[in-house]
Scaffold this active site. Structure first.
Site, PDB file in Angstrom:
ATOM      1  N   LEU A 257     -47.369 -66.188   1.476  1.00 31.57           N
ATOM      2  CA  LEU A 257     -45.907 -66.179   1.626  1.00 31.57           C
ATOM      3  C   LEU A 257     -45.228 -65.745   0.343  1.00 31.57           C
ATOM      4  CD1 LEU A 257     -45.641 -69.685   3.339  1.00 31.57           C
ATOM      5  CD2 LEU A 257     -45.802 -67.449   4.465  1.00 31.57           C
ATOM      6  N   ARG A 258     -44.339 -64.774   0.476  1.00 29.50           N
ATOM      7  CA  ARG A 258     -43.535 -64.383  -0.690  1.00 29.50           C
ATOM      8  C   ARG A 258     -42.255 -65.184  -0.657  1.00 29.50           C
ATOM      9  NH1 ARG A 258     -43.048 -58.441   1.193  1.00 29.50           N
ATOM     10  NH2 ARG A 258     -43.081 -59.694   3.068  1.00 29.50           N
ATOM     11  N   GLU A 259     -41.935 -65.832  -1.749  1.00 25.81           N
ATOM     12  CA  GLU A 259     -40.663 -66.543  -1.799  1.00 25.81           C
ATOM     13  C   GLU A 259     -39.558 -65.512  -1.580  1.00 25.81           C
ATOM     14  OE1 GLU A 259     -40.262 -69.214  -5.149  1.00 25.81           O
ATOM     15  OE2 GLU A 259     -42.336 -69.837  -4.879  1.00 25.81           O
TER      16      GLU A 259
ATOM     17  N   GLY B  55     -43.558 -62.813 -12.575  1.00 26.84           N
ATOM     18  CA  GLY B  55     -43.530 -64.244 -12.879  1.00 26.84           C
ATOM     19  C   GLY B  55     -43.772 -65.014 -11.605  1.00 26.84           C
TER      20      GLY B  55
ATOM     21  N   LYS C 108     -36.782 -86.345  -2.545  1.00 24.27           N
ATOM     22  CA  LYS C 108     -36.845 -85.105  -1.762  1.00 24.27           C
ATOM     23  C   LYS C 108     -36.850 -85.420  -0.265  1.00 24.27           C
ATOM     24  CE  LYS C 108     -39.406 -81.351  -3.270  1.00 24.27           C
ATOM     25  NZ  LYS C 108     -40.605 -80.573  -3.545  1.00 24.27           N
TER      26      LYS C 108
ATOM     27  N   CYS D 196     -47.157 -68.187  -8.698  1.00 24.82           N
ATOM     28  CA  CYS D 196     -48.481 -67.754  -8.220  1.00 24.82           C
ATOM     29  C   CYS D 196     -49.197 -66.746  -9.111  1.00 24.82           C
ATOM     30  CB  CYS D 196     -48.339 -67.195  -6.813  1.00 24.82           C
ATOM     31  SG  CYS D 196     -47.899 -68.488  -5.646  1.00 24.82           S
TER      32      CYS D 196
ATOM     33  N   THR E 242     -53.416 -72.893  -2.863  1.00 24.98           N
ATOM     34  CA  THR E 242     -54.342 -71.955  -3.501  1.00 24.98           C
ATOM     35  C   THR E 242     -55.321 -72.740  -4.371  1.00 24.98           C
ATOM     36  OG1 THR E 242     -52.562 -70.360  -3.532  1.00 24.98           O
ATOM     37  CG2 THR E 242     -54.454 -69.886  -4.953  1.00 24.98           C
TER      38      THR E 242
ATOM     39  N   ASP F 149     -44.256 -86.196   1.834  1.00 24.35           N
ATOM     40  CA  ASP F 149     -44.251 -85.877   0.399  1.00 24.35           C
ATOM     41  C   ASP F 149     -44.195 -87.195  -0.373  1.00 24.35           C
ATOM     42  OD1 ASP F 149     -43.397 -82.996  -1.165  1.00 24.35           O
ATOM     43  OD2 ASP F 149     -43.226 -84.858  -2.324  1.00 24.35           O
TER      44      ASP F 149
ATOM     45  N   LYS G 269     -57.709 -65.001  -1.354  1.00 26.12           N
ATOM     46  CA  LYS G 269     -56.389 -65.327  -1.908  1.00 26.12           C
ATOM     47  C   LYS G 269     -56.266 -64.884  -3.365  1.00 26.12           C
ATOM     48  CE  LYS G 269     -52.396 -66.879  -2.686  1.00 26.12           C
ATOM     49  NZ  LYS G 269     -51.486 -67.874  -2.280  1.00 26.12           N
TER      50      LYS G 269
HETATM   51  C1  UDX Z   1     -47.775 -73.845  -3.002  1.00 29.83           C
HETATM   52  C2  UDX Z   1     -49.268 -74.117  -2.972  1.00 29.83           C
HETATM   53  O1  UDX Z   1     -49.536 -75.369  -2.504  1.00 29.83           O
HETATM   54  C3  UDX Z   1     -49.886 -73.750  -4.247  1.00 29.83           C
HETATM   55  O2  UDX Z   1     -51.238 -74.073  -4.271  1.00 29.83           O
HETATM   56  C4  UDX Z   1     -49.718 -72.285  -4.277  1.00 29.83           C
HETATM   57  O3  UDX Z   1     -50.443 -71.713  -5.289  1.00 29.83           O
HETATM   58  C5  UDX Z   1     -48.252 -71.965  -4.412  1.00 29.83           C
HETATM   59  O4  UDX Z   1     -47.595 -72.478  -3.326  1.00 29.83           O
HETATM   60  P1  UDX Z   1     -45.506 -74.843  -3.708  1.00 29.83           P
HETATM   61  O5  UDX Z   1     -45.157 -75.057  -2.285  1.00 29.83           O
HETATM   62  O6  UDX Z   1     -44.835 -73.766  -4.459  1.00 29.83           O
HETATM   63  O7  UDX Z   1     -47.112 -74.654  -3.836  1.00 29.83           O
HETATM   64  O8  UDX Z   1     -45.462 -76.200  -4.513  1.00 29.83           O
HETATM   65  P2  UDX Z   1     -44.260 -77.153  -4.817  1.00 29.83           P
HETATM   66  O9  UDX Z   1     -42.972 -76.513  -4.463  1.00 29.83           O
HETATM   67  O10 UDX Z   1     -44.526 -77.653  -6.187  1.00 29.83           O
HETATM   68  O11 UDX Z   1     -44.490 -78.332  -3.770  1.00 29.83           O
HETATM   69  C6  UDX Z   1     -45.569 -79.200  -3.764  1.00 29.83           C
HETATM   70  C7  UDX Z   1     -45.100 -80.518  -3.135  1.00 29.83           C
HETATM   71  O12 UDX Z   1     -46.217 -81.386  -2.981  1.00 29.83           O
HETATM   72  C8  UDX Z   1     -44.074 -81.259  -3.988  1.00 29.83           C
HETATM   73  O13 UDX Z   1     -42.919 -81.541  -3.222  1.00 29.83           O
HETATM   74  C9  UDX Z   1     -44.795 -82.556  -4.388  1.00 29.83           C
HETATM   75  O14 UDX Z   1     -43.944 -83.659  -4.497  1.00 29.83           O
HETATM   76  C10 UDX Z   1     -45.771 -82.708  -3.239  1.00 29.83           C
HETATM   77  N1  UDX Z   1     -46.930 -83.572  -3.524  1.00 29.83           N
HETATM   78  C11 UDX Z   1     -47.635 -83.420  -4.660  1.00 29.83           C
HETATM   79  C12 UDX Z   1     -47.292 -84.552  -2.587  1.00 29.83           C
HETATM   80  O15 UDX Z   1     -46.643 -84.719  -1.575  1.00 29.83           O
HETATM   81  N2  UDX Z   1     -48.388 -85.322  -2.833  1.00 29.83           N
HETATM   82  C13 UDX Z   1     -49.110 -85.225  -3.970  1.00 29.83           C
HETATM   83  O16 UDX Z   1     -50.067 -85.970  -4.166  1.00 29.83           O
HETATM   84  C14 UDX Z   1     -48.712 -84.241  -4.917  1.00 29.83           C
HETATM   85  C1  UDX Z   2     -46.771 -63.877  -4.357  1.00 24.74           C
HETATM   86  C2  UDX Z   2     -47.541 -63.044  -3.309  1.00 24.74           C
HETATM   87  O1  UDX Z   2     -46.828 -61.831  -3.070  1.00 24.74           O
HETATM   88  C3  UDX Z   2     -47.724 -63.838  -2.040  1.00 24.74           C
HETATM   89  O2  UDX Z   2     -48.479 -63.097  -1.096  1.00 24.74           O
HETATM   90  C4  UDX Z   2     -48.468 -65.105  -2.439  1.00 24.74           C
HETATM   91  O3  UDX Z   2     -48.826 -65.877  -1.384  1.00 24.74           O
HETATM   92  C5  UDX Z   2     -47.647 -65.918  -3.420  1.00 24.74           C
HETATM   93  O4  UDX Z   2     -47.453 -65.103  -4.573  1.00 24.74           O
HETATM   94  P1  UDX Z   2     -44.239 -64.491  -4.849  1.00 24.74           P
HETATM   95  O5  UDX Z   2     -44.769 -65.046  -6.133  1.00 24.74           O
HETATM   96  O6  UDX Z   2     -43.326 -65.309  -4.029  1.00 24.74           O
HETATM   97  O7  UDX Z   2     -45.454 -64.101  -3.891  1.00 24.74           O
HETATM   98  O8  UDX Z   2     -43.452 -63.149  -5.182  1.00 24.74           O
HETATM   99  P2  UDX Z   2     -43.783 -61.589  -5.258  1.00 24.74           P
HETATM  100  O9  UDX Z   2     -42.863 -60.886  -4.368  1.00 24.74           O
HETATM  101  O10 UDX Z   2     -45.221 -61.319  -5.096  1.00 24.74           O
HETATM  102  O11 UDX Z   2     -43.340 -61.268  -6.766  1.00 24.74           O
HETATM  103  C6  UDX Z   2     -44.000 -61.825  -7.866  1.00 24.74           C
HETATM  104  C7  UDX Z   2     -43.441 -61.284  -9.151  1.00 24.74           C
HETATM  105  O12 UDX Z   2     -43.758 -59.899  -9.298  1.00 24.74           O
HETATM  106  C8  UDX Z   2     -41.929 -61.392  -9.289  1.00 24.74           C
HETATM  107  O13 UDX Z   2     -41.600 -61.793 -10.606  1.00 24.74           O
HETATM  108  C9  UDX Z   2     -41.443 -59.985  -9.034  1.00 24.74           C
HETATM  109  O14 UDX Z   2     -40.220 -59.687  -9.671  1.00 24.74           O
HETATM  110  C10 UDX Z   2     -42.582 -59.165  -9.625  1.00 24.74           C
HETATM  111  N1  UDX Z   2     -42.716 -57.805  -9.039  1.00 24.74           N
HETATM  112  C11 UDX Z   2     -43.011 -57.661  -7.729  1.00 24.74           C
HETATM  113  C12 UDX Z   2     -42.589 -56.695  -9.858  1.00 24.74           C
HETATM  114  O15 UDX Z   2     -42.338 -56.805 -11.074  1.00 24.74           O
HETATM  115  N2  UDX Z   2     -42.748 -55.447  -9.301  1.00 24.74           N
HETATM  116  C13 UDX Z   2     -43.046 -55.276  -7.995  1.00 24.74           C
HETATM  117  O16 UDX Z   2     -43.201 -54.104  -7.578  1.00 24.74           O
HETATM  118  C14 UDX Z   2     -43.182 -56.414  -7.180  1.00 24.74           C
END
Ligand code: UDX
Ligand code: UDX
Length: 429
Positions: A151-153, A257, A35, A260, A119, A30, A204
């Protein structure tokens, strides 16, 4: 296999932990040195259930560093998991991805399989391929693979071990990558869907857009339910019992929210508009989601016509339970709205924190029980188990008013009513 994972965020760390558990040697890189230092000291900078444990368990198989060139040299497989945030015009910021490919182009000395997990809009894998060629990299030195994450958080580790499918997008003439990917994921029993780069990228976006559509659909139905005394929970149950519809993602609430859905929906609208394709369904999904909170706040205002200086407690800050992620959290939007209406806002979340620039608009409590003392209203914004299982007797004894707004339809209405409290859910009459 020696695998380099670029980007130690939610996706990169989860992927690192799971691939190490599968037996691979992980070099997680990273640009954020703070971090990486934390990770080197055994601290995981985000909250994701089981993540820390899995990283600790596999600590002999995972190294963390900021040295990307070095990791590129050591590994035959490179996963790219850097963020791809949305820009204000709805397009996707690919600058992080671009910068990673610049470094790869400079340091590629032996054959690599470069897997884009972030993505990215259709055409991006192709664009990165053209970029490497333009930088003089031989096409025999690498293959690019699109392998989107689903992946769902909050349940990312489980999703990593038990995916519904593994999607891979490969170039037409690529005979090598499918074998390599199947080898990396050999512990998984889920089906593989092999398609083109653009096919994988579209899968996706279409998946997230469809899930967002289900949520906005049930939220719209909830608005109608309210006027006809129907309970949206019953409606969702009846609706979801049809296997053609399915029961998941039909939980009405204050809207979706996270990092994604909002950005991916907008990106899909943007790429369609770029080709003059209209997206009335996606537009409506966004419209419902962006007005859902406003619609729900009206319920509060009907019960408490003036909330100026009234103490109101918002339970939950994270965008969903089991994460500390607050990106595009409806709970934060709710806190901001209440503050703008003059309320004295108090809040609580088991893991998430208010961002520094919003700490002046609400008081964040360290305990759930202290957060609602003397409040006129309690609003549930995130369905954390601890919040869903609130002790209503205690709430009733300690709040000033009696209004409970269940913004996630996650608490037991009968229990709340039993203690003489006023319950208002989403689409529950
Ligand atoms: C992921 C996916 O990569 C994103 O495209 C998808 O839509 C949602 O999930 P996420 O893991 O949530 O993103 O991103 P984040 O938690 O912001 O982490 C990205 C990491 O990449 C950060 O730690 C940042 O410091 C690092 N980074 C960014 C690098 O190491 N190199 C870079 O040039 C830019
Ligand atoms: C999402 C997708 O589910 C996952 O497959 C993708 O790779 C990344 O984006 P995430 O954003 O982690 O995952 O959470 P998710 O469980 O999808 O929920 C997204 C939002 O929708 C949350 O704010 C949640 O509260 C809301 N939600 C979800 C609802 O309001 N109603 C539902 O029935 C389900």
């Amino acid at each position: 296999m020696n695998i380099c994972i670029i980007g130690a965020g939610y996706v990169g760390l989860t992927t690192s932990a799971a691939l190490a558990e599968f037996g691979h040697l992980i070099h997680c890189v990273d640009i954020n040195s703070e971090k990486i230092q934390k990770l080197q000291n055994g601290n995981v900078p985000i909250y994701e259930p089981q993540l820390k444990e899995l990283i600790c368990k596999n600590s002999d198989k995972i190294t963390f560093s900021t040295n990307l060139p070095d990791s590129i040299q050591k590994c035959t497989v490179i996963f790219v998991t850097v963020g791809t945030p949305g820009l204000t015009d709805g397009s996707t910021d690919l600058s992080f991805l671009q910068s990673v490919f610049t470094t790869i182009a400079q340091h590629l000395q032996s054959y690599k399989t470069i897997i884009i997990k972030s993505t990215v809009p259709p055409g991006t894998n192709q664009k990165m391929h053209q970029y490497l060629l333009a930088k003089g990299v031989s096409p025999f030195m690498y293959n690019i693979v699109s392998n989107p994450e689903f992946l769902r958080e909050g349940s990312a580790i489980n999703d990593m071990f038990h995916p519904d499918r593994t999607v891979i997008g490969i170039a037409e003439d690529d005979k090598r990558s499918e074998v390599i990917i199947r080898d990396i994921y050999q512990s998984l029993s889920s089906p593989f869907i092999v398609t083109s780069w653009n096919g994988a990228e579209m899968i996706k976006y279409a998946s997230n857009a469809f899930l967002a559509t289900k949520i906005s659909f049930i939220n719209e139905i909830a608005r109608v339910c309210d006027f006809y005394g129907a309970d949206v929970l019953d409606v969702a149950k009846g609706l979801g019992a049809d296997p053609r519809i399915g029961p998941l993602f039909l939980q009405a609430g204050i809207g979706y929210g996270g990092s994604c859905f909002p950005k991916d929906l907008q990106a899909l609208q943007h790429i369609a508009a770029a080709k003059l394709v209209k997206t009335p369904i996606l537009d409506a999904v966004h419209e419902v989601n962006s007005t859902q909170l406003e619609w729900y706040i009206k319920k509060l205002q009907e019960e408490l016509p003036s909330i100026q200086d009234k103490k109101v407690t918002v339970l939950g800050i994270a965008f969903k339970p089991n994460t500390d992620d607050i990106r595009h959290s409806p709970a934060i939007a709710l806190i901001q709205k209440l503050h703008s209406l003059g309320a004295d806002v108090h809040t609580y979340d088991p893991k998430a924190s208010l961002p520094a620039d919003l700490r002046h608009i609400a008081i964040q409590h360290k305990s759930l029980k202290s957060s609602y003392i003397d409040s006129e209203a309690v609003i549930i914004a995130t369905d954390w188990p601890e919040i869903c299982q609130l002790d209503w007797k205690h709430v009733q004894a300690h709040i000033k008013g009696n209004l409970i707004l269940d913004g996630r339809n996650c608490i037991n209405r009968e229990e709340v009513l039993r203690f003489g409290l006023n319950y208002k859910g989403v689409g529950r009459g």
